[in-house]
Write an enzyme that holds these catalytic residues in place. Structure first.
Site, mmCIF file in Angstrom:
data_model
loop_
_atom_site.group_PDB
_atom_site.id
_atom_site.type_symbol
_atom_site.label_atom_id
_atom_site.label_comp_id
_atom_site.label_asym_id
_atom_site.label_seq_id
_atom_site.Cartn_x
_atom_site.Cartn_y
_atom_site.Cartn_z
ATOM 1 N N GLU A 11 -4.188 -9.163 -0.413
ATOM 2 C CA GLU A 11 -4.220 -7.882 0.300
ATOM 3 C C GLU A 11 -4.652 -8.030 1.755
ATOM 4 O O GLU A 11 -4.312 -7.197 2.584
ATOM 5 C CB GLU A 11 -5.150 -6.904 -0.427
ATOM 6 C CG GLU A 11 -5.059 -5.485 0.100
ATOM 7 C CD GLU A 11 -5.601 -4.461 -0.876
ATOM 8 O OE1 GLU A 11 -6.267 -3.529 -0.410
ATOM 9 O OE2 GLU A 11 -5.370 -4.591 -2.092
ATOM 10 N N ASP A 132 -5.872 -6.294 -4.462
ATOM 11 C CA ASP A 132 -7.124 -5.818 -5.049
ATOM 12 C C ASP A 132 -6.866 -5.125 -6.384
ATOM 13 O O ASP A 132 -5.794 -4.569 -6.618
ATOM 14 C CB ASP A 132 -7.834 -4.854 -4.098
ATOM 15 C CG ASP A 132 -8.478 -5.578 -2.927
ATOM 16 O OD1 ASP A 132 -8.470 -6.825 -2.911
ATOM 17 O OD2 ASP A 132 -8.999 -4.891 -2.019
ATOM 18 N N ASP A 134 -8.069 -2.368 -7.775
ATOM 19 C CA ASP A 134 -8.186 -0.931 -8.001
ATOM 20 C C ASP A 134 -6.797 -0.296 -8.007
ATOM 21 O O ASP A 134 -5.783 -0.978 -7.865
ATOM 22 C CB ASP A 134 -9.086 -0.291 -6.944
ATOM 23 C CG ASP A 134 -8.582 -0.526 -5.518
ATOM 24 O OD1 ASP A 134 -7.521 -1.167 -5.355
ATOM 25 O OD2 ASP A 134 -9.248 -0.075 -4.576
ATOM 26 N N TYR A 362 -15.792 -8.067 -7.409
ATOM 27 C CA TYR A 362 -15.035 -6.976 -6.808
ATOM 28 C C TYR A 362 -15.909 -5.723 -6.709
ATOM 29 O O TYR A 362 -16.474 -5.273 -7.711
ATOM 30 C CB TYR A 362 -13.802 -6.681 -7.656
ATOM 31 C CG TYR A 362 -12.844 -5.720 -7.016
ATOM 32 C CD1 TYR A 362 -12.224 -6.026 -5.803
ATOM 33 C CD2 TYR A 362 -12.550 -4.499 -7.609
ATOM 34 C CE1 TYR A 362 -11.352 -5.144 -5.207
ATOM 35 C CE2 TYR A 362 -11.673 -3.608 -7.021
ATOM 36 C CZ TYR A 362 -11.076 -3.944 -5.819
ATOM 37 O OH TYR A 362 -10.215 -3.059 -5.226
#
Length: 753
Positions: A11, A132, A134, A362
């Site tokens: 990312e 990532d 999420d 994370y």
């Protein structure tokens, strides 16, 4: 045999470097590095024999990994070109999917990244998405995949799931690659569309109704041009305003309390304060009668005229201070505000850096319980070499396997500190573990706020793996006549997790050895008048708690919304350690204006309902399209109500903002155009240039009806012969002399340029 090549995309550039460093034998410096089409996003190439799910077909097979990155979101959503200009349509059209369409794709500045991805994918047989973990990362991963599949439609697309950038975690992820979660992608896309449509529609409506009628004494005209609406930022503002109004409208009510102080039982000395069991009495007459009775009873039957109370009960209890739960994102934001005095936005930036540098797991997770599959003892052992808390980590593991202490109370010198599995919190997002340190920070590796945040995460983790603190509480009950009073004392016998977690305090309060039936000398007996107090303004920690409770934003976006309401000049954070929030005039005006016409944009109910529906998209219970239509339908009803009652809204706003007027500005052209409000002749006025700014405020001013209308900052302005049939103003021609281009604008929409 042709060597297999796999394109891996992270990312951020920093994350790509850390991932390469974790997988490449010899670290990132051993990889072959070359520039990409974007100057910030390099390409790293190296060989590995690590097992890769669905790609490695035999043990020890060598595969070439090609790592690169994007920079956050690759795609942008926007309306088709004909709806981007504010004067192009009624803003309500933006809430109708059947009329206005949205385009989604990479903007021009992201095209170098697109070219890099497509070029590198040409020779690769698989794409591994290391974005990532999420929901936003899932959407970005899907966008990356769609770009690559434009040139390689049959490429094998896999999703890497990981919670820490460590060698063990990344190798495990490679061996257990997943697929994209299209339901989560659909959920994020729904949220983006709802936010874009509602934000654009209400921003255009509110800006058009407010900017030409009111001014904010705190801002010059250029700062006041845009009244931005966001479906999360408005409820965030509403929470701040609600607390402010609660304080402003609070009526203090007097009450009365009897305070008792007893002489300490020998051999102790001093005065022990006792609290009245009734708490407080609001009737002054009743309180006075009870107090006078206490005075008489205290003096009754005392031959030496010394007032006394009688001890009616003494009991001892064991008390425990529970160790903290494992750390989730919202809790990190609240604690950083309370304990470290860092804003939620700043602490998330720092946590992200610590994560991409491999120091912590994370940082965007709702989970506050550890899976039994995680080797927590190994993580504790990793911290044992730290200079400040390493000794505590060593104690946790060294004491775990010792023999028991036998029956009865613990000896005073017994060290209760030992490894104890963390408590389970109520949340588990099934994606990431709680935030925890993944490697020890050696001296000098971190400094400033980064070191402070890492220290909090490390100490919190060790505390959660320790044991509760144990204390002995003494409760003494006494009476003066028939009125009961109580005092409490506490001795901390075993500190447990408190030895490492200095962010919590549990202080000793000595209690003398009173005996039941023993008379105690009254040193003070006072009737004190006080009054009820309003709650304080919201601290950042308070605000985050309320946002989390009402479902405003996600754990990953809460900090963003808190920052945005400050950037928009809706609220300000007062100076001081607690940093409490106070609404500014514009913020008060917006909330009061909406509430006056019962359009509850600043209440959390609608957004909370939407967030619940969006989670049902992710779980497969609800389809995306009906959910979006339902949400936009609710916003359309609110929009029409606000527009219908705009006059009442403006009346409420006028209680907070003064009327805007360009009457005193310098006249640039006297007979510039016809006023659409009254038909008179309006002048072109120039406002004062703000210090350090190249922009000049300009407005159309009609002396006949005293109406002022803000105009665009840039370009040469001329009035066109065409008259708008909606607002009755002449159309403006705006000419860019540098580009030799011109376009038409309506006065009513000019401020949106």
């Amino acid at each position: 045999m042709v060597n297999k090549r796999v394109l891996c995309v992270a990312e951020k550039p920093s994350a790509a470097r850390q991932l390469v460093d974790a997988v490449c034998q010899g670290g990132v410096n051993a990889s072959r590095r070359r520039p990409g089409q974007s100057q910030y996003n390099h390409v790293f190439e190296f060989e590995t024999s690590a097992p890769i799910a669905s790609i490695s077909t035999s043990p020890n097979e060598t595969v070439t990994l090609v790592f690169t990155s994007v920079t956050g979101h690759l795609f942008e959503q926007d309306f088709e070109a004909r709806y981007r200009v504010w004067s192009s349509c009624d803003p309500s059209v933006l809430l109708d999917r059947s009329v206005s369409s949205i385009q989604c794709g990479p903007p021009e500045e992201k095209m170098p990244l697109v070219r890099t991805l497509q070029d590198e994918a040409r020779d690769c047989m698989a794409l591994v998405l290391w974005l990532d973990g999420d929901s936003e990362g899932e959407k970005i991963a899907a966008d990356v995949a769609s770009v690559v599949q434009e040139t390689r439609p049959n490429i094998n697309v896999r999703r890497a799931r990981f919670s820490a950038i460590t060698t063990a975690e990344i190798l495990h992820s490679l061996a257990n690659l997943d697929v994209l979660n299209q339901r989560v992608v659909a959920m994020v896309a729904a949220r983006q569309e709802i936010d874009l449509r509602s934000g654009a529609a209400f921003t255009r409506l509110l800006t058009g109704r407010i900017q030409n009628r009111f001014s904010d004494s705190r801002a010059d005209a250029s700062e006041f041009k845009l009244v931005s609406y966001g479906p999360c930022q408005f409820p965030t503002l509403g929470l701040v305003v609600d607390r402010y109004l609660t304080i402003r409208n609070f009526i203090r009510v007097p009450f009365y309390v009897i305070d008792l102080g007893l002489a300490a039982a020998a051999p102790a000395t001093g005065v022990i304060p006792f609290t009245w069991d009734r708490g407080r009495i609001f009737d002054q007459y009743v309180a006075s009668v009870l107090y006078e009775a206490c005075v008489e009873d205290a003096m009754a039957g005392t031959p030496d005229d010394v007032p006394r109370a009688h001890v009616t009960g003494v009991r001892k209890n064991q008390r425990r201070r529970w160790k903290p739960l494992p750390l989730a994102t919202v809790e990190l934001q609240k604690e950083a505000s309370r304990k470290l005095h860092l804003s939620s936005h700043l602490v998330m930036e720092i946590a992200e850096k610590l994560y991409t540098s491999g120091f912590i797991s994370y940082p965007r997770t709702e989970t506050d319980k550890f899976s039994r599959a995680i080797d927590l003892r190994a993580l504790v052992a990793e911290q044992s070499s730290h200079a400040q808390w390493g000794h505590f980590a060593t104690r946790l593991l060294a004491n775990e396997n010792r023999g028991g202490h036998g029956p009865g109370p613990l000896p005073e010198d017994y060290d209760i500190v030992q490894f104890d599995w963390p408590r389970d919190g109520p949340h588990d997002d099934a994606a990431h573990p709680p935030i925890h340190p993944t490697k020890v920070a050696q001296p000098g590796s971190l400094s400033g706020n980064e070191a402070r945040v890492y220290e909090y995460v490390a100490r919190r983790f060790l505390a959660s793996c320790s044991v509760d603190a144990i204390g002995a509480e003494t409760v003494v009950n006494a009476k003066v006549g028939v009125e009961p009073f109580t005092a409490k004392g506490l001795i901390v016998e075993h500190r447990g997790f408190l030895d490492v977690f200095h962010y919590q305090r549990w202080a000793d309060t000595e209690m003398p050895a009173y005996r039941v039936g023993q008379p105690a000398v009254v040193r003070s007996l006072l009737l004190r008048e006080s009054s009820t107090e309003p709650p304080p303004l919201l601290s950042e920690s308070d605000l985050i708690s309320l946002m989390d409770r009402h479902g405003i934003g996600t754990d990953a976006t809460i900090a963003e919304h808190v920052k945005k309401v400050q950037d928009r000049n809706y609220v300000r954070k007062l100076p001081g350690a607690t940093g409490r929030f106070e609404p500014l005039p514009l913020g008060l005006a917006l909330v009061d204006g909406c509430e006056a016409v019962e359009v509850h944009l600043a209440r959390p109910t609608e957004r909370a309902r939407q967030e619940a529906a969006m989670k049902r998209i992710a779980s497969g219970e609800v389809a995306q399209s009906p959910m979006i239509v339902d949400a936009l339908g609710a916003y359309s009803a609110l929009y029409e109500s606000l527009r219908t009652h705009a006059a009442e809204m403006e009346a409420a706003i006028s209680n907070h903002l003064s009327s805007f007027s360009a009457a005193e500005w310098r006249t640039h052209r006297v007979n510039f155009s016809t006023c659409g409000d009254c038909g008179g002749v309006a002048a072109l006025k120039y406002g004062p240039t703000a210090a350090g700014s190249s922009r000049r405020d300009r407005a159309l001013y009609c002396a006949t009806c005293a109406a002022s209308h803000m105009l665009p900052f840039h370009g040469n302005l001329d009035a066109h012969d065409h008259v708008c049939p909606i607002c009755n103003f002449q159309t403006l021609t705006v000419t860019n002399t540098e580009r030799n281009t011109s376009h038409y604008r309506l006065v009513a929409a000019a401020a949106g340029a």
